[in-house]
Design a protein around this motif. Structure first.
Motif, PDB file in Angstrom:
ATOM      1  N   HIS A 157      -6.937   2.949   0.352  1.00  0.00           N
ATOM      2  CA  HIS A 157      -6.075   2.025   1.097  1.00  0.00           C
ATOM      3  C   HIS A 157      -6.169   2.297   2.600  1.00  0.00           C
ATOM      4  CE1 HIS A 157      -2.275   0.399   2.733  1.00  0.00           C
ATOM      5  NE2 HIS A 157      -2.524  -0.565   1.858  1.00  0.00           N
ATOM      6  N   GLY A 158      -6.170   3.568   2.975  1.00  0.00           N
ATOM      7  CA  GLY A 158      -6.282   3.913   4.395  1.00  0.00           C
ATOM      8  C   GLY A 158      -7.645   3.612   4.979  1.00  0.00           C
ATOM      9  N   SER A 159      -8.675   3.549   4.140  1.00  0.00           N
ATOM     10  CA  SER A 159     -10.028   3.266   4.622  1.00  0.00           C
ATOM     11  C   SER A 159     -10.304   1.776   4.774  1.00  0.00           C
ATOM     12  CB  SER A 159     -11.062   3.854   3.671  1.00  0.00           C
ATOM     13  OG  SER A 159     -10.976   5.251   3.647  1.00  0.00           O
ATOM     14  N   LEU A 160      -9.470   0.932   4.175  1.00  0.00           N
ATOM     15  CA  LEU A 160      -9.681  -0.503   4.305  1.00  0.00           C
ATOM     16  C   LEU A 160      -9.470  -0.924   5.758  1.00  0.00           C
ATOM     17  CD1 LEU A 160      -7.860  -1.897   1.144  1.00  0.00           C
ATOM     18  CD2 LEU A 160     -10.306  -1.767   1.541  1.00  0.00           C
ATOM     19  N   THR A 164      -4.371  -5.220   3.286  1.00  0.00           N
ATOM     20  CA  THR A 164      -3.317  -6.127   2.819  1.00  0.00           C
ATOM     21  C   THR A 164      -3.085  -5.885   1.328  1.00  0.00           C
ATOM     22  OG1 THR A 164      -4.907  -7.854   2.246  1.00  0.00           O
ATOM     23  CG2 THR A 164      -4.036  -7.874   4.500  1.00  0.00           C
ATOM     24  N   ARG A 165      -1.997  -6.413   0.815  1.00  0.00           N
ATOM     25  CA  ARG A 165      -1.722  -6.267  -0.617  1.00  0.00           C
ATOM     26  C   ARG A 165      -2.809  -6.907  -1.462  1.00  0.00           C
ATOM     27  NH1 ARG A 165       3.770  -5.574  -2.871  1.00  0.00           N
ATOM     28  NH2 ARG A 165       4.948  -4.556  -1.240  1.00  0.00           N
ATOM     29  N   LEU A 170      -7.430  -6.009  -5.069  1.00  0.00           N
ATOM     30  CA  LEU A 170      -8.846  -6.176  -5.395  1.00  0.00           C
ATOM     31  C   LEU A 170      -9.481  -4.811  -5.676  1.00  0.00           C
ATOM     32  CD1 LEU A 170     -10.412  -8.938  -3.193  1.00  0.00           C
ATOM     33  CD2 LEU A 170     -11.246  -8.231  -5.412  1.00  0.00           C
ATOM     34  N   VAL A 171      -9.168  -3.824  -4.832  1.00  0.00           N
ATOM     35  CA  VAL A 171      -9.713  -2.467  -5.015  1.00  0.00           C
ATOM     36  C   VAL A 171      -9.210  -1.879  -6.328  1.00  0.00           C
ATOM     37  CG1 VAL A 171      -9.654  -0.123  -4.117  1.00  0.00           C
ATOM     38  CG2 VAL A 171     -10.039  -2.029  -2.566  1.00  0.00           C
TER      39      VAL A 171
END
Length: 173
Positions: A157-160, A164-165, A170-171
């Motif tokens: 999440h931090g690397s995106l 966004t939600r 998707l991940v």
């Protein structure tokens, strides 16, 4: 951005330390399980290839442990630069190596299942449960790795670039 940050914000600095220690123990266990899998999957293949290419004379049971330990050390040396990466984006191409390992493992399991079920061999007694602590300790890291592969969610999440939600869903999916 991390589990330690979440624990500190929710419960204070002591919870951050406890969370960090817990994650350290978890990740070391997963690393041990990964090394066991790496050694178990690639050692027989590479030694068989070395025998067929006449690099080594044979792979005998007497020296198999020494050969597999040396091969694991070589694989660790090759993988060591990946351990020094700071974010998950830098590891984006490692999925191909993981996929190749998975294909080899799947092929091995399928061929062994074919041998055991189609080619008739004397049936062995299946060990469904053990009371030997050594066997439990040997299997425990592998079982834990299969269940605990989602600890990277906050790191992903931090690397995106734009977390966004919808993109995080998707991940996760």
């Amino acid at each position: 951005r991390s589990y330690g940050d979440v624990a500190r914000a929710a419960f204070g600095p002591l919870a951050e330390i406890l969370t960090t220690v817990t994650l350290f123990v978890l990740l070391v266990g997963i690393l041990v399980a990964y090394m066991v899998l790496l050694k178990g999957i690639w050692t027989p293949m590479i030694l068989s290839l070395a025998v067929s290419l006449n690099v080594i004379k044979s792979f005998d049971e007497e020296h198999f442990d020494e050969q597999s330990n040396a091969l694991l050390l070589l694989l660790l040396f090759c993988l060591f630069p990946l351990l020094l990466k700071r974010d998950l984006y830098a590891l984006r191409y490692t999925c191909y190596v993981c996929f190749c390992s998975l294909v080899v493992l799947t092929f091995g399991l399928a061929s062994r299942a074919y041998q055991r079920n189609v080619v008739v061999q004397p049936a062995k007694q299946v060990l469904w449960w053990t009371s030997d602590v050594k066997e439990v300790i040997f299997v425990f890291p592998i079982v834990m790795m299969s269940f605990l592969c989602c600890f990277n969610v906050l790191g992903v999440h931090g690397s995106l670039i734009e977390p966004t939600r919808k993109r995080m869903r998707l991940v996760l999916d």
